[in-house]
Scaffold this motif. Structure first.
Motif: not given
Length: 105
Positions: A6-16
């Motif tokens: 879930s953390k990895l998925q939330s990071y991949t959603q960020k534009k950076f």
């Protein structure tokens, strides 16, 4: 395991992380790659270094410059005739040099 996903998925959603990180990786990896290609150019170059004799034969030897002092430059300037001169306008970028010479005479 679910927390990490879930953390990895939330990071991949960020534009950076979607655009910035791949861009930075491309820039850093590209600089190392260009360094290797540039090194190949100099490693396998067919140009050799010139020996002293070859340089003299081709007229590429640098002459030792004369010593420049304040006094020698002052003597050169003192020898100039600054009282007799003519103001000549140079050609404009859109003018032909021959047109300017004809107009001044």
């Amino acid at each position: 395991m679910n927390v990490i996903l879930s953390k990895l998925q939330s990071y991949t959603q960020k534009k950076f992380f979607r655009f910035g990180v791949p861009f930075l990786v491309l820039i850093v990896a590209g600089s190392f790659g260009l360094k290797q290609f540039a090194q190949l150019r100099y490693t396998y170059s067919k140009k050799g270094t010139l020996t002293q004799e070859e340089a003299e034969k081709h007229g590429l030897v640098m002459k030792k410059p004369e010593e420049v002092t304040l006094e020698t430059e002052f003597e050169k300037i003192k020898a100039l005739d600054i009282d007799n001169w003519e103001s000549v306008r140079g050609p404009r970028p859109w003018e032909d040099e021959t047109m300017q010479q004809r107009a001044s005479h």
